[in-house]
Design an enzyme around this catalytic site. Structure first.
Site, short mmCIF file in Angstrom:
data_model
loop_
_atom_site.label_atom_id
_atom_site.label_comp_id
_atom_site.label_asym_id
_atom_site.label_seq_id
_atom_site.Cartn_x
_atom_site.Cartn_y
_atom_site.Cartn_z
N ASP A 128 0.67 -1.20 -0.12
CA ASP A 128 -0.07 0.05 0.12
C ASP A 128 0.80 1.39 0.03
O ASP A 128 0.58 2.30 -0.77
CB ASP A 128 -1.02 0.04 1.38
CG ASP A 128 -2.02 -1.01 1.06
OD1 ASP A 128 -1.79 -1.93 0.14
OD2 ASP A 128 -3.03 -0.95 1.59
N SER B 269 -9.83 1.60 3.37
CA SER B 269 -8.64 0.63 2.46
C SER B 269 -9.38 0.47 1.30
O SER B 269 -10.49 0.72 0.91
CB SER B 269 -8.98 -0.65 3.44
OG SER B 269 -8.73 -1.84 2.66
#
EC number: 4.2.1.9
Length: 616
Positions: A123, A517
């Site tokens: 990420d 997310s």
């Protein structure tokens, strides 16, 4: 003609000490005229997306050496957002992006490296390295670790595909048995690689491909597949060519800012909207654009979101398709091919292979290519064997998915939606905008009005959701979770997952100055700017206030008079030193996080550091 940066430390009698140290690393006289290329790895045993990267830096380094360069490896940190989520560890995730960018700058500038190969995957690692690459502006190629295979298990006599989010939802659903929850948990993440849906990691790796900084197939070819090895071998060879083109031929087209220019950023964002990527990509593209000194803002994203359709739908927006299915359908270039035919791309851009967009599509778009090797590469599929080893299998699909009417990737004519997968909303408590992943929003709640339930931390909201205090029709507001207010802008995957587990996924909205997310779906609106800690109106919302959301018209409104909002603002300011801070939150914030918060900007600026505070 630019001079090799490394010559600063390898040439001249006064650099005898530096050369002595270089010799101690294995360099010899013949190496001192060669380009020194940093191999920036991010191996760690903490993160499944990076657990297989240990030896891949060496693979790249060997190709660099064989091609006439000198390779020097180093490692960055890497935070696993899924493991850090749901507790204080998530405060560190976004700030780690700046640390990664800085650490790459520190290592490369301290040792005068001439170029880089960035081996990223998850990420914040890809964005951090991307920011560093555009800041340094030396030749670079990205090659990521690749996506995880989708999990698969048999439930109710049917084989279903799974990912991390399914494990979270089932684990919190009181109606799911312990045995089923355990079965899903054990099946959800079967291999090394970045989580199998169109979450943040895979979204960003797709976007580096669209920016032109990685090779075709980088965003979608599975981590476990033997074909992925070739991307690493090619990167080692190609970076030497790019480096020599710049330093020996004065060819500035080899530099990342000339590859990832504004036109390329627009293409990348167009791809993101069309594929329903993670909302975090907005944050990271805005940050990267600032490093590249490109004028690319929320306004540009808003304009693109109004004209780009959704051509691809992938988990978490559907369980039918995961990244392995996107790859079978042609990957990033399959989507870009459809966007190009729709007239939605800037065609005058090049990639690290030196190919223009039309040339790249001619060779790599599965619907037009005549190259059988390319077709074979896109048939690379999953093996269904638990492993942490890269390149450990060579299974292939029997056929490609080139059905643009009903397949994973659609043509403009058969788009999933005429509106794209991301949208920017504006309103009286999001004056600088907020982001929603429309790809994950059910059509029935594209317009939604309800009373606010206000919480000043993610923990407080989770407790309320699981405790039954949030009911159908509510608008959950989680504030003081922005870059400064958190600090660190936590992801809100647990609140959204728990809303689903409580049967409220299509019955409530969630709004926050934090972020979500890539695994989030539902009516989840994040990045509210300005954030509460920066004096944003979201700090003035009270329980019971009516909030109206209108995604088709890009609007979000707190239904209060301007006079009432002004009165509440005055009352907030009257709190003095406590103004624009949570009233009852107990949270331990380390010095490192306080340092980050002191310079953090709101999400509409990419949550980068405020250079004006440093005289920049």
């Amino acid at each position: 003609m630019p001079k090799y940066r490394s010559a600063t430390t390898t040439h001249g009698r006064n650099m005898a000490g530096a050369r002595a140290l270089w010799r101690a690393t294995g360099m010899t006289d013949s190496d001192f005229g060669k380009p020194i290329i940093a191999v920036v790895n991010s191996f760690t045993q903490f993160v499944p997306g990076h657990v297989h990267l240990r030896d891949l830096g060496k693979l790249v380094a060997e190709q660099i050496e064989a091609s006439g360069g000198v390779a020097k490896e180093f490692n960055t940190i890497a935070v696993d957002d899924g493991i850090a989520m749901g507790h204080g560890g998530m405060l560190y995730s976004l700030p780690s992006r700046e640390l990664i960018a800085d650490s790459v700058e520190y290592m490369v500038n301290a040792h005068c490296a001439d170029a880089m190969v960035c081996i990223s995957n998850c990420d914040k690692i890809t964005p951090g390295m991307l920011m560093a690459s555009l800041r340094l502006n030396i030749p670079v190629i990205f090659v990521s670790g690749g996506p995880m295979e989708a999990g698969k298990t048999k439930l109710s006599d049917q084989i279903i595909k799974l990912d991390l989010v399914d494990a979270m939802i089932q684990g919190a659903d009181p109606k799911v048995s312990d045995d089923q929850s355990n079965q899903v948990e054990r099946s959800a993440c079967p291999t090394c690689g970045s989580c199998s849906g169109m979450f943040t990691a895979n979204s960003m790796n797709c976007l580096t491909e669209a920016l032109g900084l990685s090779q075709p197939g980088n965003g979608s070819l599975l981590a476990t597949h033997a074909d992925r090895k070739q991307l690493f071998l090619n990167a080692g060879k190609r970076i030497v060519e790019l480096t020599k083109r710049y330093y020996e031929q004065n060819d500035e087209s080899a530099l990342p800012r000339n590859i990832a220019n504004k036109a390329a950023f627009e293409n990348a964002m167009t791809l993101d909207i069309a594929m329903g990527g993670s909302t975090n990509t907005v944050l990271h593209l805005l940050a990267a654009a600032q490093e590249a000194e490109i004028d690319f803002t929320m306004s540009d994203i808003d304009k693109l979101s109004r004209k780009v359709p959704q051509l691809c739908k992938v988990a978490p927006s559907t369980q039918k398709y995961h990244m392995e299915d996107v790859h079978r359908a042609g990957g990033v270039l399959g989507i870009l091919g459809e966007l190009d035919r729709a007239g939605l791309l800037n065609r005058n851009v090049k990639n690290v292979l030196g190919l223009t967009l039309p040339q790249t599509l001619e060779q790599y778009d599965i619907t037009v290519t005549q190259d059988e090797a390319v077709k074979k590469m896109f048939r690379a599929g999953p093996a269904g064997i638990r492993t942490t080893q890269a390149f450990s299998q060579d299974c292939r699909w029997d056929s490609l998915d080139d059905d643009r009417a009903a397949g994973c990737i659609r043509s403009l004519e058969y788009a999933y939606s005429k509106d794209g997968g991301l949208a920017v909303l504006y309103g009286n408590f999001a004056e600088n905008g907020c982001i929603v992943k429309t790809a994950g929003v059910d059509d029935s709640i594209l317009k939604f009005t309800g009373p606010a339930k206000v919480y000043e931390s993610q923990d407080e909201a989770v407790e309320a959701i699981l405790g039954g205090k949030v009911v159908e029709g509510d608008v959950v507001v989680i504030r003081y979770e922005g870059p400064k207010g958190g600090p660190g802008m936590q992801e809100m995957l647990y609140p959204t997952s728990f809303l689903k587990s409580m049967g409220l996924g299509k019955a409530c909205a969630l709004i926050t100055d934090g972020r979500f997310s890539g695994g989030t779906s539902g009516l989840s609106i994040g990045h509210v700017s300005p954030e509460a800690a920066s004096g944003g109106t979201i700090a003035l919302i009270e329980d019971g206030d009516t909030i109206a959301i209108d995604i088709p018209n890009r609007s979000i409104q707190l239904q209060l008079s301007e006079a009432e909002i002004a009165a509440r603002r005055e009352a907030q300011e009257a709190r003095g030193d406590k103004a624009w801070t949570p009233k009852n939150r107990q949270r331990q914030v380390s010095f490192a996080l306080r340092a980050y918060a002191s310079l953090a900007t709101s999400a509409d600026k990419g949550a980068v550091r405020d250079k004006s505070k440093l005289g920049g």
